[in-house]
Design a protein around this motif. Structure first.
Motif, PDB file in Angstrom:
ATOM      1  N   ALA A  43     -14.022  11.073 -17.151  1.00 34.01           N
ATOM      2  CA  ALA A  43     -13.318  12.202 -17.760  1.00 34.01           C
ATOM      3  C   ALA A  43     -11.836  11.835 -17.872  1.00 34.01           C
ATOM      4  CB  ALA A  43     -13.536  13.470 -16.928  1.00 34.01           C
ATOM      5  N   HIS A  44     -10.959  12.719 -17.455  1.00 33.75           N
ATOM      6  CA  HIS A  44      -9.517  12.440 -17.465  1.00 33.75           C
ATOM      7  C   HIS A  44      -8.840  13.362 -16.472  1.00 33.75           C
ATOM      8  CE1 HIS A  44      -8.653  16.175 -19.612  1.00 33.75           C
ATOM      9  NE2 HIS A  44      -9.605  15.863 -20.471  1.00 33.75           N
ATOM     10  N   PRO A  45      -7.622  13.013 -16.055  1.00 38.36           N
ATOM     11  CA  PRO A  45      -6.917  13.864 -15.093  1.00 38.36           C
ATOM     12  C   PRO A  45      -6.407  15.157 -15.751  1.00 38.36           C
ATOM     13  CG  PRO A  45      -6.017  11.621 -15.150  1.00 38.36           C
ATOM     14  CD  PRO A  45      -6.888  11.784 -16.346  1.00 38.36           C
ATOM     15  N   TYR A  46      -6.033  16.099 -14.888  1.00 39.21           N
ATOM     16  CA  TYR A  46      -5.355  17.322 -15.311  1.00 39.21           C
ATOM     17  C   TYR A  46      -4.079  17.482 -14.485  1.00 39.21           C
ATOM     18  CZ  TYR A  46      -9.419  19.092 -17.918  1.00 39.21           C
ATOM     19  OH  TYR A  46     -10.438  19.265 -18.828  1.00 39.21           O
ATOM     20  N   VAL A  47      -3.043  18.030 -15.116  1.00 42.47           N
ATOM     21  CA  VAL A  47      -1.782  18.306 -14.432  1.00 42.47           C
ATOM     22  C   VAL A  47      -1.507  19.799 -14.458  1.00 42.47           C
ATOM     23  CG1 VAL A  47       0.739  18.157 -14.744  1.00 42.47           C
ATOM     24  CG2 VAL A  47      -0.641  16.075 -14.685  1.00 42.47           C
ATOM     25  N   LEU A  48      -1.105  20.332 -13.322  1.00 37.58           N
ATOM     26  CA  LEU A  48      -0.676  21.721 -13.216  1.00 37.58           C
ATOM     27  C   LEU A  48       0.763  21.765 -12.749  1.00 37.58           C
ATOM     28  CD1 LEU A  48      -2.415  24.789 -11.698  1.00 37.58           C
ATOM     29  CD2 LEU A  48      -0.265  24.051 -10.691  1.00 37.58           C
ATOM     30  N   VAL A  49       1.576  22.559 -13.442  1.00 32.76           N
ATOM     31  CA  VAL A  49       2.924  22.890 -12.987  1.00 32.76           C
ATOM     32  C   VAL A  49       3.135  24.381 -13.200  1.00 32.76           C
ATOM     33  CG1 VAL A  49       3.963  20.625 -13.441  1.00 32.76           C
ATOM     34  CG2 VAL A  49       3.913  22.332 -15.254  1.00 32.76           C
TER      35      VAL A  49
ATOM     36  N   GLU B 228      -3.219  16.204 -25.795  1.00 35.14           N
ATOM     37  CA  GLU B 228      -4.649  16.487 -25.654  1.00 35.14           C
ATOM     38  C   GLU B 228      -4.931  17.648 -24.703  1.00 35.14           C
ATOM     39  OE1 GLU B 228      -6.977  12.890 -25.166  1.00 35.14           O
ATOM     40  OE2 GLU B 228      -5.447  11.708 -26.180  1.00 35.14           O
ATOM     41  N   GLU B 229      -3.882  18.412 -24.388  1.00 34.09           N
ATOM     42  CA  GLU B 229      -4.020  19.649 -23.601  1.00 34.09           C
ATOM     43  C   GLU B 229      -4.602  19.400 -22.211  1.00 34.09           C
ATOM     44  OE1 GLU B 229      -5.091  23.224 -26.230  1.00 34.09           O
ATOM     45  OE2 GLU B 229      -5.937  21.511 -27.340  1.00 34.09           O
ATOM     46  N   TRP B 230      -3.949  18.501 -21.495  1.00 33.98           N
ATOM     47  CA  TRP B 230      -4.328  18.209 -20.116  1.00 33.98           C
ATOM     48  C   TRP B 230      -3.362  18.856 -19.123  1.00 33.98           C
ATOM     49  CZ3 TRP B 230      -5.092  12.140 -20.508  1.00 33.98           C
ATOM     50  CH2 TRP B 230      -6.141  11.855 -21.413  1.00 33.98           C
ATOM     51  N   ILE B 231      -2.416  19.656 -19.618  1.00 41.47           N
ATOM     52  CA  ILE B 231      -1.389  20.266 -18.760  1.00 41.47           C
ATOM     53  C   ILE B 231      -1.500  21.782 -18.819  1.00 41.47           C
ATOM     54  CG2 ILE B 231       1.083  20.476 -18.276  1.00 41.47           C
ATOM     55  CD1 ILE B 231       1.552  17.867 -19.719  1.00 41.47           C
ATOM     56  N   ASP B 232      -1.347  22.411 -17.664  1.00 43.87           N
ATOM     57  CA  ASP B 232      -1.237  23.865 -17.580  1.00 43.87           C
ATOM     58  C   ASP B 232       0.151  24.190 -17.039  1.00 43.87           C
ATOM     59  OD1 ASP B 232      -1.494  26.631 -16.469  1.00 43.87           O
ATOM     60  OD2 ASP B 232      -3.502  26.386 -17.296  1.00 43.87           O
TER      61      ASP B 232
ATOM     62  N   PRO C 112      -0.225  35.524 -13.054  1.00 48.34           N
ATOM     63  CA  PRO C 112      -0.907  36.079 -11.875  1.00 48.34           C
ATOM     64  C   PRO C 112      -2.218  35.341 -11.594  1.00 48.34           C
ATOM     65  CG  PRO C 112      -0.125  37.835 -13.304  1.00 48.34           C
ATOM     66  CD  PRO C 112       0.068  36.556 -14.058  1.00 48.34           C
ATOM     67  N   GLY C 113      -2.432  35.027 -10.340  1.00 44.00           N
ATOM     68  CA  GLY C 113      -3.665  34.367  -9.933  1.00 44.00           C
ATOM     69  C   GLY C 113      -3.621  32.859  -9.999  1.00 44.00           C
ATOM     70  N   LYS C 114      -2.621  32.328 -10.687  1.00 45.82           N
ATOM     71  CA  LYS C 114      -2.513  30.875 -10.782  1.00 45.82           C
ATOM     72  C   LYS C 114      -1.984  30.304  -9.476  1.00 45.82           C
ATOM     73  CE  LYS C 114      -0.293  27.174 -13.435  1.00 45.82           C
ATOM     74  NZ  LYS C 114       0.500  26.820 -14.623  1.00 45.82           N
ATOM     75  N   ALA C 115      -2.460  29.136  -9.122  1.00 44.69           N
ATOM     76  CA  ALA C 115      -2.056  28.503  -7.869  1.00 44.69           C
ATOM     77  C   ALA C 115      -0.571  28.185  -7.885  1.00 44.69           C
ATOM     78  CB  ALA C 115      -2.843  27.229  -7.657  1.00 44.69           C
ATOM     79  N   PRO C 116       0.090  28.308  -6.747  1.00 39.49           N
ATOM     80  CA  PRO C 116       1.494  27.910  -6.663  1.00 39.49           C
ATOM     81  C   PRO C 116       1.627  26.390  -6.637  1.00 39.49           C
ATOM     82  CG  PRO C 116       0.696  28.586  -4.504  1.00 39.49           C
ATOM     83  CD  PRO C 116      -0.413  28.853  -5.478  1.00 39.49           C
ATOM     84  N   GLY C 117       2.849  25.916  -6.819  1.00 34.13           N
ATOM     85  CA  GLY C 117       3.111  24.488  -6.692  1.00 34.13           C
ATOM     86  C   GLY C 117       2.741  23.703  -7.935  1.00 34.13           C
ATOM     87  N   ALA C 118       2.394  22.446  -7.727  1.00 33.91           N
ATOM     88  CA  ALA C 118       2.080  21.540  -8.827  1.00 33.91           C
ATOM     89  C   ALA C 118       1.176  20.430  -8.306  1.00 33.91           C
ATOM     90  CB  ALA C 118       3.360  20.949  -9.405  1.00 33.91           C
ATOM     91  N   PHE C 119       0.372  19.853  -9.185  1.00 31.31           N
ATOM     92  CA  PHE C 119      -0.492  18.747  -8.787  1.00 31.31           C
ATOM     93  C   PHE C 119      -1.010  18.023 -10.013  1.00 31.31           C
ATOM     94  CE2 PHE C 119      -3.642  21.947  -9.695  1.00 31.31           C
ATOM     95  CZ  PHE C 119      -4.665  21.232 -10.308  1.00 31.31           C
ATOM     96  N   ALA C 120      -1.535  16.823  -9.779  1.00 34.97           N
ATOM     97  CA  ALA C 120      -2.321  16.092 -10.770  1.00 34.97           C
ATOM     98  C   ALA C 120      -3.668  15.794 -10.128  1.00 34.97           C
ATOM     99  CB  ALA C 120      -1.625  14.802 -11.184  1.00 34.97           C
ATOM    100  N   HIS C 121      -4.732  16.227 -10.767  1.00 34.36           N
ATOM    101  CA  HIS C 121      -6.072  15.998 -10.215  1.00 34.36           C
ATOM    102  C   HIS C 121      -6.801  14.955 -11.053  1.00 34.36           C
ATOM    103  CE1 HIS C 121      -9.818  16.494  -8.264  1.00 34.36           C
ATOM    104  NE2 HIS C 121     -10.400  17.177  -9.215  1.00 34.36           N
TER     105      HIS C 121
END
Length: 618
Positions: A389-395, A365-369, A374-383
């Motif tokens: 709504a629903h959570p989002y994950v960044l890696v 369902e496209e909840w991951i980035d 360039p410009g993207k935040a470093p690291g990783a998180f789940a918000h």
């Protein structure tokens, strides 16, 4: 203190919606779609919800302010239960607005339009929250006996008992209403402003390696490259840029430490970390016991392991930039995104199909980035966003084994957030000490699944070494961070600190925790500057060590084939913030207040080092 959500809900760095990226080595890397929240920052839907939030906030204040003691005597209509239900709906709405603004802003903090949008929304939410601030304060002034009787008598109020009981723990540190409103409104130009300055400064930093300027994430990743000269160049670039920006980071650190000291003093907190302990609903002596146990284990864990690693790399001492260097046995092939997905979901599914099903939704369902850009935040998180709504994950996925572990970690958070969402906006948020439970457990499931498949002795050694390093980074390093923060905040009470003084405090805890096998040379004294937890969430870091040791103990119970473990584990995750850690751990026969509890968790790390040593001798 509990304030209306939502004005200052901690929002990690994030990116906006974007197109998936096709990488020749990694495959198609997904980007999430924030349109699940709102189509765009200037959309009719977003504007309408802002207007709705304003209308409802003013109506809520008019309806309930000054009337909660009277409401506590009622059942049903006009009672506390009705007020709480309305307050929770507002909390969810404001949280959704704030999350979207934060996620959009952090997609590119150098974009003036994003900055203005974020600032304007935060200012608006702070204004709206000032109309809701009375609720928690006035609720805490209701007599304890009256409130207990209300919850016993009225099912609607009784539903929120865990939140009310939790709220009343803040009562001794609650200020008079006008002061609370001043603290809330001034936060936009104090702590929140310096948090934003840190984020924007960090996003703008560039680190030059071989004539090429690059962002933080890519440069940090070079410290895991197999070539020693590449790691050395990356470390030099990091030290140089950190050093060139010491003035602003020193100012931010001094200001935020003083701001916290003022708040703590007015509220009456005794210890510099007591406000964090209160927010985490964990006792100070439990955290002290954890910190003491980890510190006592430094020689058996980090000191011992890094001495072994130096020998493996043919060095008398590791340079500080070699700490996470791969072993010669480490496979160098990149892991495609599709393989990472299969690895994590398979490990989750072998534990519990429901866990894999929930994690699979993040992909489907496209909840991951995932891409680095360039410009993207470093690291990783789940918000978590909000339950409606629903959570989002960044890696930042680069195809390394550690990136697969990071994906497993953040999806563990995501699963936890989905399951806890059933508690509603007021009770879904898990204290930080337990918030790392699902993430570390998911990571452990994935590691054990991979290790079981690995029969080659050299590859097994590389995997074990990487896991030990990750656990040392999670436990030893985070407790060292906690000790560093304690030293900084304690010293700041005596006056403003220079960059040199902060650097000396940093080196003192790093040298003690890393041990004699690591050479701490010139340049490392500035590396405190880039740790975001020191800025956004003072004393957050011990939660990682708490979570890792807790999961080690949990996994030991699981490994003994304890009956009903999966069901108990899901009940723990679904509880959100409704239960104390002692109540959640009791079904597993665990007790974090037992001094031996932490030793059990640390012994698992020690046993992995023993296994590495045995492999080395074989």
């Amino acid at each position: 203190m509990k304030t209306p959500a939502t004005a200052h809900r901690e929002i990690p760095a994030a990116t906006a919606s974007g197109a998936a990226v096709s990488d020749p080595a990694l495959g198609l890397l997904p980007a999430w779609k924030l349109s699940d929240l709102y189509p765009a920052r200037d959309s009719t839907a977003f504007t309408a919800d802002v207007e709705k939030a304003e209308k409802l906030s003013l109506a809520f204040e008019a309806k309930w302010k000054g009337k909660l003691a009277e409401a506590a005597a009622k059942t049903g209509a006009g009672g506390i239960g009705e007020a709480l239900k309305e307050y929770e709906a507002l909390d969810d709405l404001l949280g959704k607005l704030g999350s979207f603004a934060g996620l959009t802003y952090f997609s590119d903090t150098s974009n003036p339009a994003n900055g203005k949008f974020y600032g304007d929304v935060q200012a608006k939410l702070t204004d709206l929250s000032s109309h809701l601030l009375f609720f928690a304060l006035e609720l805490n002034r209701v007599d304890d006996r009256d409130m207990d009787a209300c919850m016993d008598r009225d099912p609607a109020a009784g539903h929120y008992r865990p939140w009310i009981v939790d709220l009343r723990k803040d009562k001794p540190f609650q200020l008079e209403d006008k002061l609370e409103q001043l603290f809330l409104e001034k936060s936009m130009t104090s702590a929140a402003a310096f948090n934003r300055l840190f984020d924007e400064t960090m996003a703008e930093l560039r680190f030059e390696v071989d004539g090429k300027k690059q962002p933080l994430e890519i440069t940090l990743n070079m410290l895991q490259e197999p070539q020693p000269e590449v790691r050395a160049k990356a470390a030099a670039a990091l030290s140089k840029t950190f050093g060139e920006n010491l003035r602003v980071f020193t100012l931010i650190t001094n200001t935020l430490a003083k701001d916290k000291e003022i708040s703590d003093r007015w509220r009456g907190f005794e210890d510099i970390a007591d406000s964090r302990h209160l927010a985490n609903r964990v006792e100070r002596d439990v955290v002290d016991a954890l910190a003491a146990a980890v510190k006592d284990a430094y020689p058996r864990l980090s000191h011992r392991y890094y001495a072994m690693k130096a020998k493996w790399l043919g060095m008398e001492q590791l340079n500080f930039w070699d700490r996470n260097a791969p072993l010669p046995e480490t496979p160098t092939a990149l892991i495609p995104w599709s393989d990472a997905r299969e690895t994590v979901l398979s490990a989750y599914g072998n534990f519990a199909p429901e866990m894999a099903e929930i994690a699979g939704r993040f992909f489907d369902e496209e909840w991951i980035d995932a891409p680095v850009r360039p410009g993207k935040a470093p690291g990783a998180f789940a918000h978590p966003v909000v339950p409606s709504a629903h959570p989002y994950v960044l890696v930042n996925y680069m195809g390394k084994p550690r990136d697969v572990m990071t994906l497993a970690h953040e999806l563990g958070h995501g699963v936890h957030q989905v399951l806890a969402g059933g508690q509603g906006a007021l009770m879904c948020q898990t204290p930080l000490t337990l918030a790392e439970t699902a993430s570390v457990f998911g990571e452990m499931l994935t590691f054990r699944a991979l290790l079981e498949k690995t029969k080659d002795k050299r590859e097994r050694k590389a995997m074990l070494a990487q896991k030990v390093e990750d656990m040392i980074n999670t436990v030893v390093r985070q407790i060292a961070f906690y000790q560093f923060e304690r030293k900084v905040h304690t010293a700041r009470k005596e006056g403003e600190l220079t960059a040199g003084q902060i650097g000396e405090l940093w080196l003192s805890v790093q040298g003690e925790s890393l041990g004699p096998a690591i050479r701490i040379s010139e340049g490392y004294e500035t590396w405190w500057t880039y740790i975001p937890h020191f800025i956004h969430s003072p004393f957050y870091v011990y939660a990682y060590a708490f979570g890792d040791c807790l999961v080690n103990s949990l996994y030991a119970v699981y490994g003994q084939a304890a009956p009903g473990f999966q069901q108990k584990y899901f009940e723990l995750l679904k509880a959100g913030g409704t239960k104390h850690h002692s109540e959640l751990l009791k079904p597993f026969g665990l007790d974090a207040t037992d001094p031996s509890f932490w030793s059990k968790g640390l012994s698992m790390i020690e046993s992995l080092i023993d296994e590495l040593e045995a492999l080395d001798r074989a």
